[in-house]
Write an enzyme that holds these catalytic residues in place. Structure first.
Site, PDB file in Angstrom:
ATOM      1  N   SER A 196      43.474  21.558   6.366  1.00  0.00           N
ATOM      2  CA  SER A 196      42.489  21.584   7.445  1.00  0.00           C
ATOM      3  C   SER A 196      42.253  20.220   8.083  1.00  0.00           C
ATOM      4  O   SER A 196      43.165  19.598   8.597  1.00  0.00           O
ATOM      5  CB  SER A 196      41.208  22.186   6.856  1.00  0.00           C
ATOM      6  OG  SER A 196      40.220  22.324   7.811  1.00  0.00           O
ATOM      7  N   ASP A 228      43.694  22.860  11.286  1.00  0.00           N
ATOM      8  CA  ASP A 228      44.319  24.181  11.139  1.00  0.00           C
ATOM      9  C   ASP A 228      43.679  25.203  12.077  1.00  0.00           C
ATOM     10  O   ASP A 228      43.877  26.407  11.928  1.00  0.00           O
ATOM     11  CB  ASP A 228      44.290  24.660   9.680  1.00  0.00           C
ATOM     12  CG  ASP A 228      42.886  24.830   9.132  1.00  0.00           C
ATOM     13  OD1 ASP A 228      41.941  24.255   9.718  1.00  0.00           O
ATOM     14  OD2 ASP A 228      42.719  25.544   8.125  1.00  0.00           O
ATOM     15  N   GLU A 278      28.981  27.366  10.727  1.00  0.00           N
ATOM     16  CA  GLU A 278      28.566  26.127  10.097  1.00  0.00           C
ATOM     17  C   GLU A 278      28.384  25.124  11.230  1.00  0.00           C
ATOM     18  O   GLU A 278      29.049  25.236  12.273  1.00  0.00           O
ATOM     19  CB  GLU A 278      29.645  25.631   9.145  1.00  0.00           C
ATOM     20  CG  GLU A 278      29.833  26.547   7.960  1.00  0.00           C
ATOM     21  CD  GLU A 278      30.785  25.968   6.929  1.00  0.00           C
ATOM     22  OE1 GLU A 278      30.346  25.787   5.797  1.00  0.00           O
ATOM     23  OE2 GLU A 278      31.947  25.686   7.256  1.00  0.00           O
ATOM     24  N   PRO A 293      27.284  17.813  -3.893  1.00  0.00           N
ATOM     25  CA  PRO A 293      28.671  17.379  -4.098  1.00  0.00           C
ATOM     26  C   PRO A 293      29.580  18.144  -3.139  1.00  0.00           C
ATOM     27  O   PRO A 293      29.390  19.341  -2.943  1.00  0.00           O
ATOM     28  CB  PRO A 293      28.955  17.774  -5.551  1.00  0.00           C
ATOM     29  CG  PRO A 293      27.953  18.813  -5.895  1.00  0.00           C
ATOM     30  CD  PRO A 293      26.781  18.675  -4.980  1.00  0.00           C
TER      31      PRO A 293
HETATM   32  P1  NG1 Z   1      32.452  20.383   1.576  1.00  0.00           P
HETATM   33  O1  NG1 Z   1      33.484  19.332   1.395  1.00  0.00           O
HETATM   34  O2  NG1 Z   1      32.200  21.265   0.369  1.00  0.00           O
HETATM   35  O3  NG1 Z   1      31.210  19.826   2.178  1.00  0.00           O
HETATM   36  C1  NG1 Z   1      33.516  21.106   3.918  1.00  0.00           C
HETATM   37  C2  NG1 Z   1      32.476  21.480   4.926  1.00  0.00           C
HETATM   38  C3  NG1 Z   1      32.151  22.944   4.753  1.00  0.00           C
HETATM   39  C4  NG1 Z   1      33.405  23.806   4.868  1.00  0.00           C
HETATM   40  C5  NG1 Z   1      34.500  23.263   3.960  1.00  0.00           C
HETATM   41  C6  NG1 Z   1      35.823  23.952   4.149  1.00  0.00           C
HETATM   42  C7  NG1 Z   1      30.653  20.105   5.784  1.00  0.00           C
HETATM   43  C8  NG1 Z   1      29.445  19.303   5.480  1.00  0.00           C
HETATM   44  N1  NG1 Z   1      31.246  20.696   4.752  1.00  0.00           N
HETATM   45  O4  NG1 Z   1      33.016  21.417   2.650  1.00  0.00           O
HETATM   46  O5  NG1 Z   1      31.202  23.301   5.699  1.00  0.00           O
HETATM   47  O6  NG1 Z   1      33.830  23.924   6.203  1.00  0.00           O
HETATM   48  O7  NG1 Z   1      34.692  21.860   4.148  1.00  0.00           O
HETATM   49  O8  NG1 Z   1      36.608  23.448   5.148  1.00  0.00           O
HETATM   50  O9  NG1 Z   1      31.042  20.190   6.954  1.00  0.00           O
HETATM   51 ZN    ZN Z   2      39.976  23.971   9.078  1.00  0.00          ZN
END
Ligand code: NG1
Ligand code: ZN
Length: 552
Positions: free
Chosen positions: A65, A287, A377, A507
């Site tokens: 991604s 992606d 999101e 985390p």
């Molecule tokens: P993490 O690394 O768990 O914060 C990030 C994004 C999620 C989600 C995932 C998958 C933020 C703050 N966090 O996760 O919303 O999109 O990547 O790609 O944007």
């Molecule tokens: Zn992505």
């Protein structure tokens, strides 16, 4: 040679480094590409088991991604095009982390626990992004699938949502669409053309007025697969959208100073895009499952329209259309802790708002609870889910030729086109872009008018390195810290110092870091709050390296 002997022999070609342990994170396994060969082979094996278990086609997508180019990752796609069910995430960790000599035991354990009939056929769709490592890694997935006797259909370089789409089409026997690239382009673009047709009927004068400007969109392809596939799609759009594509893989590096994540986190325009004042722009991620919009005003100020603004635009449009169509269906918007406080306040007045943990799988699940669930999101990953009952009601009304009220008939047809333009399998930058463009055109809204629906609170995201990110555990949709002791109390104290403020710590599930989020009345206060929370994390959760410093 038995099937298991074959797996054993071939697994030696994709050996696991002894002692290496990887977690299935927010969106699958994701780390430096050098550590992933054995994971890919084993995910190929697991996909075969999942396919046999569900008696359906399963997808495997090789991508990391928005991560840097040297990383890679893998996600499994379940039969309806959704993320793999959480109980199987456990199995994927068992398989991924089993040392070479106990791999077969781990495999047989899954077969036994899930009572899988090994005589059942298995069918796996594979896709990959444009990273240099993706070719070899997707080959390792294929090797895993074929070692266990599964059939492979390799779609090559596709966006993550395109692979999800193919899986859903295949498992609905074509009801959702045709599982081909052409099937994807045709379904989405026809629905988009339908949506924009109504513009001419409903707001003809506005349409003529905006004829040149409103159809034009600048797209930052993040130097990734989204750029390539959007190029392929352009000819299907019948000039209803004129795209100027930047960061289109010809020179720059994937996700480097461009793409949705860069724009959202840095809150500035990507490199390589020539924006004029007031021009509508959007960025995909690596992606193409995320999208954010933005523009530059006459003072040169940058305005970001992130996932919250997109959810607001789409959610309120759907609500208006349902009212006009006289349909009694509930629309809800699902948000995570990263949603801007202003968006929540605005949405709560007009729609139902629901909360869940970060990660698409959680949002998707929560959105399924409603007739129409809009989930985004803040980072721009999202889509709209329509329940079967909602689809049925909308289709029936859209096809009812006895309706004399034109407003009602148009609303029903717009809702029907919306169902077809949106990729319900998963968040999809291309499909979301078409829906946003359609809604703006139908409502005759400029990018500035859309932006003015509400004003974002200033916000800041930071990352902190700690020795072991698992020391921080959270509750309440990740909005409150449980461990280490004292950290939540420290955050609470800091938040009290600033007006309209909010902060939380969690985390990351995709990177080896702790994320800090803060918002407050001014950017200055937000940055001060974020800095103080970073220090609290550093001191109470075992920060490594230098103490976090203020950004400016
Ligand atoms: P993490 O690394 O768990 O914060 C990030 C994004 C999620 C989600 C995932 C998958 C933020 C703050 N966090 O996760 O919303 O999109 O990547 O790609 O944007
Ligand atoms: Zn992505």
């Amino acid at each position: 040679m038995t099937q298991f002997e074959k797996v054993f022999r071939n697994s030696a070609l994709h050996p696991k480094p002894v002692g290496l342990v990887l977690q299935y994170g927010t969106a699958g396994f994701r780390t430096n590409a050098k550590e992933l060969d054995h994971i890919m082979f084993r995910m190929g094996l697991l996909a075969v088991l999942r396919s046999k278990k569900t008696k359906a086609t399963i997808g495997v997508m090789v991508t990391a991604s928005h991560n840097p180019e040297e990383d890679n990752g893998v996600k499994l796609v379940d039969p309806m095009g959704e993320m793999v069910t959480p109980s199987w995430e456990e199995y994927s960790m068992q398989l991924a982390n089993a040392e070479q000599d106990v791999l077969l035991t781990a495999l047989k354990d899954v077969i036994e626990k899930e009572a899988i009939s090994m005589d059942q056929d298995a069918n796996i769709f594979i896709g990959k992004d444009t990273r240099p490592s993706s070719e070899k890694l997707s080959q390792a997935v294929s090797d895993g699938v074929m070692s266990l006797g599964g059939h492979v259909h390799d779609y090559g370089v596709v966006t993550t949502p395109q692979l999800h789409f193919m899986v859903r089409c295949q498992n609905t026997q074509g009801c959702y669409g045709s599982p081909t690239m052409e099937g994807y382009y045709r379904k989405l673009s026809q629905a988009f053309v339908q949506l924009t047709k109504h513009v001419r009927q409903s707001t003809f004068h506005q349409w003529v007025h905006r004829l040149t400007s409103s159809k034009h969109l600048l797209v930052d392809g993040a130097n990734g697969v989204g750029a390539l596939r959007l190029r392929d799609m352009e000819r299907f759009l019948q000039n209803q959208l004129q795209i100027s594509l930047f960061n289109d893989c010809r020179e720059g590096k994937l996700n480097f100073q461009c793409g949705a994540d860069y724009v959202k986190v840095q809150q500035k325009p990507p490199q390589g895009v020539e924006m004029s004042v007031g021009e509508r722009c959007c960025s995909f991620d690596g992606d193409a499952d995320r999208i954010v919009y933005y523009y530059k005003d006459s003072d040169g100020c940058f305005h970001l329209q992130d996932g919250d603004k997109i959810a607001t635009l789409i959610g309120t449009f759907l609500k208006d259309m349902l009212t006009q169509a006289g349909l009694d269906l509930q629309v809800a918007v699902v948000q995570t802790a990263y949603a801007n406080g202003s968006s929540t306040r605005y949405l709560e007045d007009v729609l139902k708002v629901s909360w869940c943990t970060t990660g698409v799988k959680h949002l998707h699940h929560a959105a399924q609870e409603f007739d129409i669930g809009v989930y985004f999101e803040a980072n721009g990953h999202g889509t709209v889910l329509f329940s079967n009952a909602a689809v049925h009601k909308i289709e029936k009304l859209a096809q009812d030729s006895s309706i004399k009220n034109e407003k009602k008939r148009t609303a029903a047809q717009l809702l029907h086109s919306t169902i077809n333009v949106i990729n319900q399998a998963v968040g999809d930058a291309i499909s979301d872009m078409l829906l946003v463009e359609g809604v703006l055109a139908v409502q005759g809204l400029s990018v500035q008018q859309w932006d003015a629906i509400y004003s974002d609170l200033p916000n800041r995201q930071r990352k902190i390195k700690v020795a072991d990110r698992r020391v921080i555990t959270t509750t309440d949709a990740e909005r409150r810290v449980v461990t280490p002791p004292g950290l939540q109390e420290a955050v609470d104290m800091l938040v009290k110092k600033y007006p309209q403020s909010r902060a939380f710590v969690r985390p990351s599930g995709t990177e080896d870091i702790i994320r800090v989020y803060a918002e407050a009345d001014t950017q200055e206060n937000t940055d001060a709050l974020a800095q103080e929370v970073c220090l609290a994390v550093y001191r109470l959760a075992g920060g490594v390296g230098e103490e976090p410093k203020p950004l400016h």
